[in-house]
Design a protein around this motif. Structure first.
Motif, PDB file in Angstrom:
ATOM      1  N   SER A  43      -6.731 -79.739  55.630  1.00 55.71           N
ATOM      2  CA  SER A  43      -5.754 -80.690  56.174  1.00 55.71           C
ATOM      3  C   SER A  43      -4.361 -80.508  55.592  1.00 55.71           C
ATOM      4  O   SER A  43      -3.397 -81.112  56.079  1.00 55.71           O
ATOM      5  CB  SER A  43      -6.220 -82.123  55.893  1.00 55.71           C
ATOM      6  OG  SER A  43      -6.312 -82.347  54.500  1.00 55.71           O
ATOM      7  N   ILE A  44      -4.221 -79.687  54.569  1.00 53.40           N
ATOM      8  CA  ILE A  44      -2.934 -79.538  53.869  1.00 53.40           C
ATOM      9  C   ILE A  44      -1.792 -79.139  54.810  1.00 53.40           C
ATOM     10  O   ILE A  44      -0.706 -79.719  54.755  1.00 53.40           O
ATOM     11  CB  ILE A  44      -3.059 -78.528  52.708  1.00 53.40           C
ATOM     12  CG1 ILE A  44      -3.993 -79.085  51.637  1.00 53.40           C
ATOM     13  CG2 ILE A  44      -1.696 -78.216  52.104  1.00 53.40           C
ATOM     14  CD1 ILE A  44      -4.292 -78.111  50.518  1.00 53.40           C
ATOM     15  N   PRO A  45      -1.981 -78.157  55.716  1.00 54.30           N
ATOM     16  CA  PRO A  45      -0.869 -77.787  56.609  1.00 54.30           C
ATOM     17  C   PRO A  45      -0.394 -78.936  57.483  1.00 54.30           C
ATOM     18  O   PRO A  45       0.805 -79.072  57.743  1.00 54.30           O
ATOM     19  CB  PRO A  45      -1.453 -76.651  57.459  1.00 54.30           C
ATOM     20  CG  PRO A  45      -2.573 -76.102  56.652  1.00 54.30           C
ATOM     21  CD  PRO A  45      -3.143 -77.270  55.918  1.00 54.30           C
ATOM     22  N   TYR A  46      -1.308 -79.790  57.929  1.00 56.21           N
ATOM     23  CA  TYR A  46      -0.943 -80.893  58.817  1.00 56.21           C
ATOM     24  C   TYR A  46      -0.238 -82.007  58.052  1.00 56.21           C
ATOM     25  O   TYR A  46       0.693 -82.635  58.569  1.00 56.21           O
ATOM     26  CB  TYR A  46      -2.190 -81.407  59.533  1.00 56.21           C
ATOM     27  CG  TYR A  46      -3.001 -80.295  60.136  1.00 56.21           C
ATOM     28  CD1 TYR A  46      -2.543 -79.629  61.274  1.00 56.21           C
ATOM     29  CD2 TYR A  46      -4.195 -79.867  59.554  1.00 56.21           C
ATOM     30  CE1 TYR A  46      -3.264 -78.582  61.822  1.00 56.21           C
ATOM     31  CE2 TYR A  46      -4.918 -78.823  60.097  1.00 56.21           C
ATOM     32  CZ  TYR A  46      -4.449 -78.186  61.225  1.00 56.21           C
ATOM     33  OH  TYR A  46      -5.144 -77.135  61.757  1.00 56.21           O
ATOM     34  N   HIS A 225      -4.844 -70.661  52.284  1.00 56.29           N
ATOM     35  CA  HIS A 225      -3.407 -70.703  52.522  1.00 56.29           C
ATOM     36  C   HIS A 225      -2.967 -72.122  52.755  1.00 56.29           C
ATOM     37  O   HIS A 225      -3.665 -72.922  53.341  1.00 56.29           O
ATOM     38  CB  HIS A 225      -3.030 -69.856  53.747  1.00 56.29           C
ATOM     39  CG  HIS A 225      -3.568 -68.472  53.657  1.00 56.29           C
ATOM     40  ND1 HIS A 225      -3.122 -67.577  52.735  1.00 56.29           N
ATOM     41  CD2 HIS A 225      -4.541 -67.848  54.351  1.00 56.29           C
ATOM     42  CE1 HIS A 225      -3.776 -66.447  52.877  1.00 56.29           C
ATOM     43  NE2 HIS A 225      -4.643 -66.598  53.847  1.00 56.29           N
ATOM     44  N   LYS A 226      -1.765 -72.393  52.326  1.00 52.32           N
ATOM     45  CA  LYS A 226      -1.214 -73.719  52.498  1.00 52.32           C
ATOM     46  C   LYS A 226       0.163 -73.585  53.120  1.00 52.32           C
ATOM     47  O   LYS A 226       0.976 -72.796  52.683  1.00 52.32           O
ATOM     48  CB  LYS A 226      -1.097 -74.439  51.146  1.00 52.32           C
ATOM     49  CG  LYS A 226      -2.442 -74.541  50.429  1.00 52.32           C
ATOM     50  CD  LYS A 226      -2.289 -75.163  49.064  1.00 52.32           C
ATOM     51  CE  LYS A 226      -3.611 -75.208  48.336  1.00 52.32           C
ATOM     52  NZ  LYS A 226      -3.501 -75.795  46.999  1.00 52.32           N
ATOM     53  N   GLY A 227       0.435 -74.389  54.129  1.00 56.89           N
ATOM     54  CA  GLY A 227       1.758 -74.320  54.727  1.00 56.89           C
ATOM     55  C   GLY A 227       1.913 -75.315  55.845  1.00 56.89           C
ATOM     56  O   GLY A 227       1.018 -76.067  56.175  1.00 56.89           O
ATOM     57  N   SER A 232       1.359 -72.678  60.005  1.00 56.80           N
ATOM     58  CA  SER A 232      -0.010 -72.710  59.534  1.00 56.80           C
ATOM     59  C   SER A 232      -0.981 -71.974  60.435  1.00 56.80           C
ATOM     60  O   SER A 232      -2.039 -71.598  59.989  1.00 56.80           O
ATOM     61  CB  SER A 232      -0.480 -74.157  59.390  1.00 56.80           C
ATOM     62  OG  SER A 232      -0.521 -74.769  60.662  1.00 56.80           O
ATOM     63  N   GLU A 233      -0.671 -71.770  61.704  1.00 59.68           N
ATOM     64  CA  GLU A 233      -1.604 -71.074  62.543  1.00 59.68           C
ATOM     65  C   GLU A 233      -1.727 -69.615  62.113  1.00 59.68           C
ATOM     66  O   GLU A 233      -2.689 -68.945  62.421  1.00 59.68           O
ATOM     67  CB  GLU A 233      -1.171 -71.150  64.014  1.00 59.68           C
ATOM     68  CG  GLU A 233      -1.429 -72.494  64.633  1.00 59.68           C
ATOM     69  CD  GLU A 233      -2.876 -72.906  64.530  1.00 59.68           C
ATOM     70  OE1 GLU A 233      -3.158 -73.955  63.919  1.00 59.68           O
ATOM     71  OE2 GLU A 233      -3.730 -72.182  65.031  1.00 59.68           O
TER      72      GLU A 233
END
Length: 309
Positions: A43-46, A225-227, A232-233
């Motif tokens: 959930s980090i990217p969102y 990966h985090k972003g 993020s895709e």
């Protein structure tokens, strides 16, 4: 075409590109709803995307006159909130608690802290715009730098399996449009992050052109990966694939270990068999020796009896 019309045109194109980028995860969340499982997605990217959209809305509100920034980031806030609601609904309990904790700390605590600091530390609109602008630059630059990890994976594997070309091209176009928009308005805070985005976008397209014909290497494991969701895709798809890939690789390693154990067991069995044969031979020799001694004693006894007779 006047200068204001030109900047407005760039802003509209940037809005369209960003709009499509925000919608990019829809197939992912459709699959999540269909299977009623997040399948290991993070959930980090969102959370980061929602925070980024909130920051840019606040920046546009403080600066005034940035309607295009407000519209696209307002849409971003809505769509990211929907994504997070779906994620929280279908994720495991541990991931749900972790996500809720991040939302409270970053999207509520962090954002409220920035709002308070902006009003307390900066006096006047210009000072507030400057302080908030640099905060947005730092966060947006870190988000645009998120593809560094996937770029490293592509270079290491010499494969574009985890680098979707359509999304990379779309992100590059979006960065170009917002860069031109920032330049036309002479807004350094919009321009700088998109210079970074343009740079990484060109690198990704270049890597795709270089390795597009290479076959994917299946023995590589991807880091997490985090972003931001916009980036993020490029990050989310390889993590899952990396996890699936890891599951495929592990059984092979297990087969090797089982084979090695079988070889060791066979060697041990052979050694044990040889030792058993040696022990049997020693026991047989000892038995024969005892029998010979008994026979000799019997003969001696018969001779004595005959002599006495």
């Amino acid at each position: 075409m006047s200068h204001s019309h030109l900047s407005f045109a760039f802003g509209i194109l940037g809005n369209i590109a960003s709009f499509v980028c925000f919608l990019a995860p829809l197939p992912t969340f459709y699959r999540v709803c269909k299977k009623k499982s997040t399948e290991g997605f993070q959930s980090i990217p969102y959370v980061a995307a929602l925070f980024s959209a909130m920051l840019w809305i606040f920046y546009a509100y403080v600066k005034t006159g940035e309607t295009l920034l407000i519209t696209i980031n307002a849409f971003g806030c809505v769509i990211e909130t929907i994504y997070l609601a779906v994620f929280i609904t279908y994720c495991p309990k541990k991931a749900r608690m972790s996500t809720l904790r991040m939302i409270v700390l970053l999207n509520f605590g962090g954002f409220c802290t920035i709002v308070l600091l902006t009003h307390l530390l900066a006096k006047g609109e210009e000072a507030r715009v400057k302080l908030l602008g640099w905060i947005c630059v730092v966060f947006a630059t870190s988000v645009f730098a998120a593809p560094l990890s996937i770029i490293r994976v592509v270079i290491r594997t010499k494969s574009v399996e985890f680098l979707p070309f359509p999304l990379s091209l779309l992100l590059l176009i979006s960065a170009i449009m917002w860069l031109l928009y920032g330049i036309s308005l002479k807004d350094i805070y919009v321009t700088l992050p998109n210079v970074v985005g343009l740079t990484f976008g060109v690198i990704q397209i270049g890597l795709y052109a270089m390795y597009r014909n290479n076959k994917p290497i299946k023995d590589q494991k991807l880091p997490e990966h985090k972003g931001d969701i916009v980036e993020s895709e490029n990050v989310i798809a390889p993590t899952v694939n990396g996890e699936k890939q890891e599951q495929e690789v592990k059984p092979q390693g297990g087969d090797i270990e089982i084979g090695e154990k079988k070889e060791e067991n066979n060697k041990q069995d052979q050694q044990q068999s040889v030792e058993n044969k040696k022990l049997d031979q020693v026991a047989h020799d000892q038995t024969e020796l005892n029998n010979n001694n008994i026979n000799k004693n019997n003969n001696k006894t018969e001779e004595r009896v005959s002599c006495e007779v």
